[in-house]
Scaffold this active site. Structure first.
Site, mmCIF file in Angstrom:
data_model
loop_
_atom_site.group_PDB
_atom_site.id
_atom_site.type_symbol
_atom_site.label_atom_id
_atom_site.label_comp_id
_atom_site.label_asym_id
_atom_site.label_seq_id
_atom_site.Cartn_x
_atom_site.Cartn_y
_atom_site.Cartn_z
ATOM 1 N N LYS A 203 17.479 16.480 -20.377
ATOM 2 C CA LYS A 203 16.468 16.385 -19.325
ATOM 3 C C LYS A 203 15.428 15.324 -19.681
ATOM 4 O O LYS A 203 15.147 14.432 -18.902
ATOM 5 C CB LYS A 203 15.778 17.737 -19.127
ATOM 6 C CG LYS A 203 14.648 17.693 -18.140
ATOM 7 C CD LYS A 203 13.999 19.038 -17.897
ATOM 8 C CE LYS A 203 12.807 18.891 -16.945
ATOM 9 N NZ LYS A 203 12.147 20.203 -16.691
ATOM 10 N N GLU A 209 17.968 15.556 -31.764
ATOM 11 C CA GLU A 209 19.353 15.871 -32.131
ATOM 12 C C GLU A 209 20.333 15.151 -31.200
ATOM 13 O O GLU A 209 21.312 14.548 -31.645
ATOM 14 C CB GLU A 209 19.595 17.377 -32.059
ATOM 15 C CG GLU A 209 18.704 18.222 -32.963
ATOM 16 C CD GLU A 209 17.448 18.705 -32.250
ATOM 17 O OE1 GLU A 209 16.929 17.959 -31.380
ATOM 18 O OE2 GLU A 209 16.972 19.809 -32.565
ATOM 19 N N GLY A 262 14.936 23.229 -18.311
ATOM 20 C CA GLY A 262 16.165 23.009 -19.077
ATOM 21 C C GLY A 262 17.054 24.237 -19.099
ATOM 22 O O GLY A 262 18.259 24.163 -18.842
ATOM 23 N N ARG A 263 16.442 25.436 -19.316
ATOM 24 C CA ARG A 263 17.250 26.649 -19.414
ATOM 25 C C ARG A 263 17.633 27.192 -18.045
ATOM 26 O O ARG A 263 18.226 28.257 -17.932
ATOM 27 C CB ARG A 263 16.515 27.691 -20.234
ATOM 28 C CG ARG A 263 15.104 27.957 -19.797
ATOM 29 C CD ARG A 263 14.340 28.756 -20.848
ATOM 30 N NE ARG A 263 12.929 28.911 -20.510
ATOM 31 C CZ ARG A 263 11.996 28.015 -20.817
ATOM 32 N NH1 ARG A 263 12.326 26.926 -21.505
ATOM 33 N NH2 ARG A 263 10.731 28.211 -20.446
ATOM 34 N N GLU A 348 13.131 31.944 -24.745
ATOM 35 C CA GLU A 348 12.331 30.721 -24.551
ATOM 36 C C GLU A 348 11.466 30.861 -23.305
ATOM 37 O O GLU A 348 10.413 30.219 -23.203
ATOM 38 C CB GLU A 348 13.225 29.484 -24.443
ATOM 39 C CG GLU A 348 12.459 28.185 -24.621
ATOM 40 C CD GLU A 348 13.365 26.987 -24.863
ATOM 41 O OE1 GLU A 348 13.872 26.416 -23.870
ATOM 42 O OE2 GLU A 348 13.567 26.634 -26.032
ATOM 43 N N HIS A 379 33.171 47.419 -34.667
ATOM 44 C CA HIS A 379 33.625 47.323 -36.066
ATOM 45 C C HIS A 379 32.668 46.462 -36.867
ATOM 46 O O HIS A 379 33.037 45.886 -37.888
ATOM 47 C CB HIS A 379 35.054 46.747 -36.078
ATOM 48 C CG HIS A 379 35.976 47.488 -35.171
ATOM 49 N ND1 HIS A 379 36.662 48.618 -35.533
ATOM 50 C CD2 HIS A 379 36.271 47.293 -33.854
ATOM 51 C CE1 HIS A 379 37.361 49.081 -34.509
ATOM 52 N NE2 HIS A 379 37.157 48.294 -33.478
ATOM 53 N N LYS A 494 8.986 20.150 -33.704
ATOM 54 C CA LYS A 494 9.411 18.778 -33.422
ATOM 55 C C LYS A 494 8.451 17.789 -34.086
ATOM 56 O O LYS A 494 8.865 16.765 -34.639
ATOM 57 C CB LYS A 494 9.431 18.525 -31.909
ATOM 58 C CG LYS A 494 10.541 19.249 -31.150
ATOM 59 C CD LYS A 494 10.484 18.913 -29.661
ATOM 60 C CE LYS A 494 11.560 19.653 -28.873
ATOM 61 N NZ LYS A 494 11.458 19.413 -27.408
HETATM 62 O O1 F6P Z 1 14.192 23.925 -26.942
HETATM 63 C C1 F6P Z 1 13.331 23.048 -26.349
HETATM 64 C C2 F6P Z 1 14.053 22.310 -25.246
HETATM 65 O O2 F6P Z 1 13.139 21.476 -24.593
HETATM 66 C C3 F6P Z 1 14.739 23.246 -24.259
HETATM 67 O O3 F6P Z 1 13.850 23.803 -23.336
HETATM 68 C C4 F6P Z 1 15.753 22.308 -23.670
HETATM 69 O O4 F6P Z 1 16.777 23.000 -22.958
HETATM 70 C C5 F6P Z 1 16.269 21.619 -24.931
HETATM 71 O O5 F6P Z 1 15.117 21.507 -25.775
HETATM 72 C C6 F6P Z 1 16.924 20.271 -24.690
HETATM 73 O O6 F6P Z 1 16.013 19.431 -24.046
HETATM 74 P P1 F6P Z 1 16.595 18.120 -23.277
HETATM 75 O O7 F6P Z 1 17.482 18.632 -22.175
HETATM 76 O O8 F6P Z 1 15.378 17.423 -22.779
HETATM 77 O O9 F6P Z 1 17.373 17.314 -24.283
#
Ligand code: F6P
Length: 531
Positions: A203, A209, A262-263, A348, A379, A494
């Site tokens: 987003k 990462e 995002g979620r 979150e 189990h 971050k």
């Molecule tokens: O965990 C923080 C966050 O901003 C989430 O809300 C989001 O889904 C994820 O990192 C990835 O963010 P992006 O889609 O901006 O890479």
């Protein structure tokens, strides 16, 4: 938000139930199941094994009334600013409302843009699945890497696994989320860059990462194909200009918007890997399932409203029975990743204590969400749920219909799921029969659970299930008076990464850091592999 008139009444009501056993509630009311279950299309929620009476439900609904839930639901759907700290709307519901009813954001109707992106996704899916979409060497694409993390990964990954039986393409979709080089290396060594496409789902297009992995994949393409690699990169993002400066061609960027969290973004172009795997018609059925749940949530009376009831029961268990976690136990291998998905959605969204108005709320909010598939959990951790010192409410999920060639498997799966919730509810029925080791063998029971049973895990049913949990989370946020749509808690980590990372390639230590971080950096520096 201040505690209301109803909250103290619920506290008193809880005290009146403290000594009541679930088994008694069933014994005293043979109609308990029919009174404490609700159906919606091919989904049934059985909440009769929750420690509630009709009076409990009435009081919880009164709490929802007092928190003006109906108005808050209307504000959510109509594009009001419901994300107060970021001054944004939260319009994931609009993504699955494919009607032409206008929806204005800052005076601008957003529906045509949503329709345009869905049509672009449709064309992309058709071109890739037909082999019309060619790479730099003119070969069709065979493998697609879906790159993203959090809401840019969990949704597509979970849905593709849940609906793998609806996969209608030879395209192989691979998910990379973490920045662990071993996982990336293990995937790339099996792929041919000439027939591979990478979808960068982000987003913000700033997530370290994802960008680290995207840079590595970009170099992997360039080493094999030269500089002309734009045919191998697609992006889904709310910041197209950032994707373009990374090197993604404008026509390969599928936009979504800041008012999509995002979620809550699986319904947007982030769902492209789903559409690629299942085809656009199944993706549209997935959207339709969510839209049906939206309409139910918007219009059903609270005491017949599936998301509202799940939310209220959750608050009853958390804020009055003191339960700190919720186990999500799908007896359905297709939903293996559902607990992970719901961890982000619930924790979150509602893992907060900041009051939407000011200060901090004086009560608990989101529980720890965890889980795994049954029967495997029987189990592994069900021992604690039956005889442990803490009561852990459970959401069981089970399909009536299993694989057509393995009906006996499905019968055992269903019998196991139902027996677990029955055992949690009633416990050991005859303590004397347990003999001399009765204390060690005793299961007290009186442990609450929901069971969500559905006819079959279809795109529509899965869409409804995910929307059900989204609206449960929103309802709980309204009653707790917190903002479910921001996530300021992840920013500090971050920021600290940027302080530590530069030292890991050298022998220096950040000046002002604590001795633990310094000691750990030193161990890394002494033990790391350096080319
Ligand atoms: O965990 C923080 C966050 O901003 C989430 O809300 C989001 O889904 C994820 O990192 C990835 O963010 P992006 O889609 O901006 O890479």
């Amino acid at each position: 938000m201040k505690l209301t008139k109803v909250w103290p009444e619920l506290t008193l009501h809880h005290q009146s139930l403290a000594k009541v056993h679930l088994q008694d509630l069933f014994m005293n009311n043979p109609q308990r199941f029919s009174e404490f279950s609700v159906s919606f299309e091919s989904l049934l929620l059985d909440y009769s094994k929750q420690k509630v009476t009709q009076e409990t439900i009435w009081k919880l609904c009164a709490l929802a009334e007092e928190r003006d839930l109906k108005e808050q639901i209307h504000r959510l759907f109509s594009g009001e600013i419901v994300n107060s700290s970021e001054q944004r709307q939260a319009l994931h519901t609009a993504l699955r409302d494919r009607s032409d009813t206008p929806l204005l954001v800052k005076g601008h109707n957003i529906k045509p843009e949503m329709k345009k992106v869905l049509a672009a996704m449709d064309r992309c899916v058709t071109d890739l699945r037909s082999g019309h979409f060619r790479g730099a060497t003119g070969k069709p694409i065979k493998d697609v890497i879906s790159l993203g993390i959090g809401g840019s990964d969990l949704g597509p990954a979970m849905v593709n696994e849940a609906l793998h039986r609806y996969k209608t393409t030879d395209l192989k979709i691979h998910f990379i989320s973490n920045v662990d080089g071993w996982s990336l290396a293990a995937l790339l060594k099996h792929l041919d860059p000439a027939t591979t496409l990478c979808i960068i789902n982000s987003k913000t297009f700033t997530t370290p990462e994802t960008l680290q992995n995207a840079e590595t994949i970009k170099v992997w393409f360039q080493k094999a194909l030269g500089q002309d690699i734009q045919k191998h990169l697609i992006a889904t993002t709310a910041y197209p200009e950032r994707a373009q400066s990374f090197g993604v061609a404008e026509e390969n960027i599928f936009e979504f918007w800041d008012f999509i969290g995002g979620r809550y973004s699986v319904w947007s172009s982030v769902g492209l890997p789903i559409a690629l795997a299942l085809g656009m018609e199944n993706f549209k059925d997935f959207l339709a399932g969510a839209n049906s749940m939206d309409q139910h949530f918007y219009s059903a009376p609270f005491d017949k409203n599936m998301p509202v009831l799940m939310a209220l029961i959750g608050i009853w268990n958390i804020n009055f029975w003191g339960c700190k976690t919720l186990a999500v136990l799908p007896y359905d291998d297709g939903l293996k990743q559902l607990p992970d998905y719901l961890q982000q959605l619930e924790m979150e969204s509602n893992g907060k204590k900041a009051d939407k108005e000011k200060g901090f709320v004086p009560y608990d909010t989101a529980p720890v969400i965890w889980g795994g598939v049954g029967c495997n959990g029987q189990h592994a951790y069900m021992q604690l749920l039956h005889q442990g010192t803490q009561v852990i409410p459970v959401d069981f999920l089970i399909a009536a219909e299993g694989h057509p060639d393995f009906e006996d498997q499905q019968k055992l799966l269903v019998a196991s799921c139902l027996s677990q919730s029955k055992a949690l509810m009633e416990g050991s029925k005859d303590k004397l029969a347990l003999g001399p080791l009765s204390d060690a063998k005793l299961c007290e029971g009186n442990r609450p659970s929901n069971t969500l049973i559905y006819s079959k895990l279809t795109p529509k049913v899965l869409g409804s299930l995910i929307a059900l949990y989204e609206h449960k989370v929103f309802t709980q946020a309204v009653l707790w008076g917190i903002n479910p749509f921001d996530q300021w808690g992840v920013e500090l980590g971050k920021k600290l990464v940027n302080e530590i990372l530069p030292h890991l390639g050298k022998s220096s230590i950040p000046g002002s850091t604590d001795s633990s971080t310094a000691g750990l950096i030193e161990f890394f520096q002494k033990n790391r592999f350096e080319r």
